[in-house]
Design a protein around this motif. Structure first.
Motif, PDB file in Angstrom:
ATOM      1  N   GLN A  46      89.136 104.826  69.884  1.00  0.00           N
ATOM      2  CA  GLN A  46      88.838 105.000  71.312  1.00  0.00           C
ATOM      3  C   GLN A  46      89.569 103.879  72.056  1.00  0.00           C
ATOM      4  OE1 GLN A  46      84.557 104.735  71.118  1.00  0.00           O
ATOM      5  NE2 GLN A  46      84.324 106.938  70.822  1.00  0.00           N
ATOM      6  N   TRP A  47      90.896 104.039  72.151  1.00  0.00           N
ATOM      7  CA  TRP A  47      91.745 102.940  72.620  1.00  0.00           C
ATOM      8  C   TRP A  47      91.433 102.501  74.041  1.00  0.00           C
ATOM      9  CZ3 TRP A  47      92.565 101.596  68.182  1.00  0.00           C
ATOM     10  CH2 TRP A  47      93.109 102.407  67.189  1.00  0.00           C
ATOM     11  N   ASP A  48      91.298 103.419  74.966  1.00  0.00           N
ATOM     12  CA  ASP A  48      91.075 103.037  76.357  1.00  0.00           C
ATOM     13  C   ASP A  48      89.727 102.333  76.540  1.00  0.00           C
ATOM     14  OD1 ASP A  48      93.563 104.023  77.058  1.00  0.00           O
ATOM     15  OD2 ASP A  48      92.784 106.004  77.582  1.00  0.00           O
ATOM     16  N   ARG A  49      88.712 102.822  75.857  1.00  0.00           N
ATOM     17  CA  ARG A  49      87.396 102.158  75.934  1.00  0.00           C
ATOM     18  C   ARG A  49      87.473 100.762  75.313  1.00  0.00           C
ATOM     19  NH1 ARG A  49      82.762 105.820  73.777  1.00  0.00           N
ATOM     20  NH2 ARG A  49      81.529 104.127  74.654  1.00  0.00           N
ATOM     21  N   ALA A  50      88.190 100.652  74.193  1.00  0.00           N
ATOM     22  CA  ALA A  50      88.328  99.344  73.540  1.00  0.00           C
ATOM     23  C   ALA A  50      89.090  98.367  74.432  1.00  0.00           C
ATOM     24  CB  ALA A  50      89.021  99.493  72.192  1.00  0.00           C
ATOM     25  N   ARG A  69      94.227  89.352  70.249  1.00  0.00           N
ATOM     26  CA  ARG A  69      94.750  90.023  69.056  1.00  0.00           C
ATOM     27  C   ARG A  69      94.464  91.528  69.123  1.00  0.00           C
ATOM     28  NH1 ARG A  69      93.750  85.982  65.857  1.00  0.00           N
ATOM     29  NH2 ARG A  69      91.559  86.444  65.647  1.00  0.00           N
ATOM     30  N   ALA A  70      93.241  91.872  69.496  1.00  0.00           N
ATOM     31  CA  ALA A  70      92.849  93.288  69.559  1.00  0.00           C
ATOM     32  C   ALA A  70      93.661  94.032  70.618  1.00  0.00           C
ATOM     33  CB  ALA A  70      91.354  93.410  69.858  1.00  0.00           C
ATOM     34  N   LEU A  71      93.831  93.436  71.780  1.00  0.00           N
ATOM     35  CA  LEU A  71      94.595  94.097  72.843  1.00  0.00           C
ATOM     36  C   LEU A  71      96.049  94.314  72.425  1.00  0.00           C
ATOM     37  CD1 LEU A  71      93.058  92.300  75.944  1.00  0.00           C
ATOM     38  CD2 LEU A  71      92.910  94.756  75.422  1.00  0.00           C
ATOM     39  N   ASN A  72      96.634  93.338  71.752  1.00  0.00           N
ATOM     40  CA  ASN A  72      98.009  93.501  71.262  1.00  0.00           C
ATOM     41  C   ASN A  72      98.078  94.602  70.201  1.00  0.00           C
ATOM     42  OD1 ASN A  72      99.198  91.575  72.922  1.00  0.00           O
ATOM     43  ND2 ASN A  72      98.748  89.915  71.498  1.00  0.00           N
ATOM     44  N   GLN A  73      97.092  94.625  69.313  1.00  0.00           N
ATOM     45  CA  GLN A  73      97.069  95.636  68.252  1.00  0.00           C
ATOM     46  C   GLN A  73      96.895  97.035  68.828  1.00  0.00           C
ATOM     47  OE1 GLN A  73      97.460  94.936  64.707  1.00  0.00           O
ATOM     48  NE2 GLN A  73      98.052  97.026  65.138  1.00  0.00           N
ATOM     49  N   ILE A  74      96.035  97.155  69.816  1.00  0.00           N
ATOM     50  CA  ILE A  74      95.790  98.462  70.443  1.00  0.00           C
ATOM     51  C   ILE A  74      97.075  99.000  71.073  1.00  0.00           C
ATOM     52  CG2 ILE A  74      94.591  99.632  72.332  1.00  0.00           C
ATOM     53  CD1 ILE A  74      92.180  97.745  71.703  1.00  0.00           C
ATOM     54  N   LYS A  75      97.847  98.127  71.712  1.00  0.00           N
ATOM     55  CA  LYS A  75      99.121  98.571  72.307  1.00  0.00           C
ATOM     56  C   LYS A  75     100.021  99.189  71.245  1.00  0.00           C
ATOM     57  CE  LYS A  75      99.214  95.092  75.920  1.00  0.00           C
ATOM     58  NZ  LYS A  75      99.752  93.787  76.310  1.00  0.00           N
ATOM     59  N   VAL A  76     100.109  98.547  70.101  1.00  0.00           N
ATOM     60  CA  VAL A  76     100.951  99.053  69.008  1.00  0.00           C
ATOM     61  C   VAL A  76     100.402 100.386  68.501  1.00  0.00           C
ATOM     62  CG1 VAL A  76     101.725  98.605  66.637  1.00  0.00           C
ATOM     63  CG2 VAL A  76     101.742  96.754  68.331  1.00  0.00           C
ATOM     64  N   TRP A  77      99.098 100.443  68.294  1.00  0.00           N
ATOM     65  CA  TRP A  77      98.509 101.677  67.756  1.00  0.00           C
ATOM     66  C   TRP A  77      98.582 102.836  68.746  1.00  0.00           C
ATOM     67  CZ3 TRP A  77      93.788  99.114  64.916  1.00  0.00           C
ATOM     68  CH2 TRP A  77      94.250  98.554  63.719  1.00  0.00           C
ATOM     69  N   LYS A  78      98.464 102.541  70.038  1.00  0.00           N
ATOM     70  CA  LYS A  78      98.628 103.604  71.039  1.00  0.00           C
ATOM     71  C   LYS A  78     100.055 104.141  70.988  1.00  0.00           C
ATOM     72  CE  LYS A  78      96.736 103.861  75.050  1.00  0.00           C
ATOM     73  NZ  LYS A  78      96.205 103.706  76.416  1.00  0.00           N
ATOM     74  N   LYS A  79     101.024 103.263  70.792  1.00  0.00           N
ATOM     75  CA  LYS A  79     102.429 103.674  70.665  1.00  0.00           C
ATOM     76  C   LYS A  79     102.585 104.545  69.413  1.00  0.00           C
ATOM     77  CE  LYS A  79     106.983 101.791  69.688  1.00  0.00           C
ATOM     78  NZ  LYS A  79     107.027 102.319  68.330  1.00  0.00           N
ATOM     79  N   ASP A  80     101.959 104.131  68.308  1.00  0.00           N
ATOM     80  CA  ASP A  80     102.025 104.922  67.075  1.00  0.00           C
ATOM     81  C   ASP A  80     101.380 106.294  67.264  1.00  0.00           C
ATOM     82  OD1 ASP A  80     103.311 102.808  65.841  1.00  0.00           O
ATOM     83  OD2 ASP A  80     101.543 102.122  64.744  1.00  0.00           O
TER      84      ASP A  80
END
Length: 182
Positions: A46-50, A69-80
């Motif tokens: 749930q990327w946007d909520r996170a 760290r989480a915000l940076n990781q979410i950006k990568v995972w949203k791209k994936d």
């Protein structure tokens, strides 16, 4: 040496210290709660909520490493996630080469890596069918359509020398009227 405080002033100072400590403890508790909530949202993709949750953590503690760290990781995972969705769309359009590249570019540490590998495996299963269809078209002397299918198969596996040779053979046949009707 500290100046002596009157008993009333001393009690006021202690109450202020207790209030500051209580506020700090409450803030830490809130940050811990939000961090756990954000991690749970990440686990559910749930990327946007996170993102919203970790931004709340940052509002309370701008240097919080877990949130950064989480915000940076979410950006990568949203791209994936976007790459995976795009690859599926490209597959439907038979743009196999671009789909394969997108899927292979998803990092092994990504939460979408397994999904990408499953999609890649399914995509590769299309190669034998493409080859067989191309052979049927070639036997019917439809060189243009056969060439298109061989090229799609090559997009799936560019290192396959058999496919490369088939493409060369069809291109050589295209100039001969008896071998190809187009």
């Amino acid at each position: 040496s500290k100046p002596e405080l009157s008993p009333a002033a001393s009690e006021t100072a202690e109450a202020e210290d207790d209030g500051v400590e209580d506020a700090k403890a409450e803030l830490e508790s809130e940050i811990t709660f939000l961090t756990k909530e954000g991690m749970a949202q990440m686990n559910k993709r749930q990327w946007d909520r996170a993102i919203d949750t970790f931004e709340k953590v940052q509002d309370r503690d701008p240097l919080n490493e877990d949130a950064l760290r989480a915000l940076n990781q979410i950006k990568v995972w949203k791209k994936d996630q976007s790459s995976l969705q795009e690859a599926k769309a490209l597959r439907k359009e038979k743009a196999y080469g671009r789909a394969v590249k997108l899927l292979r570019d998803i990092d092994t540490r990504s939460t979408y890596h397994e999904d990408a590998q499953a999609e890649l495996t399914d995509l590769m299963k299309e190669k034998p069918s493409l080859m067989q269809q191309a052979e049927v078209l070639l036997s019917a002397k439809d060189c243009t359509a056969a060439l298109k299918l061989y090229e799609q198969a090559q997009q799936l596996d560019p290192r396959d020398t058999v496919v490369g040779k088939k493409i060369q053979e069809v291109k050589a046949l295209q100039g001969k009227r008896r071998k190809c009707k187009n």
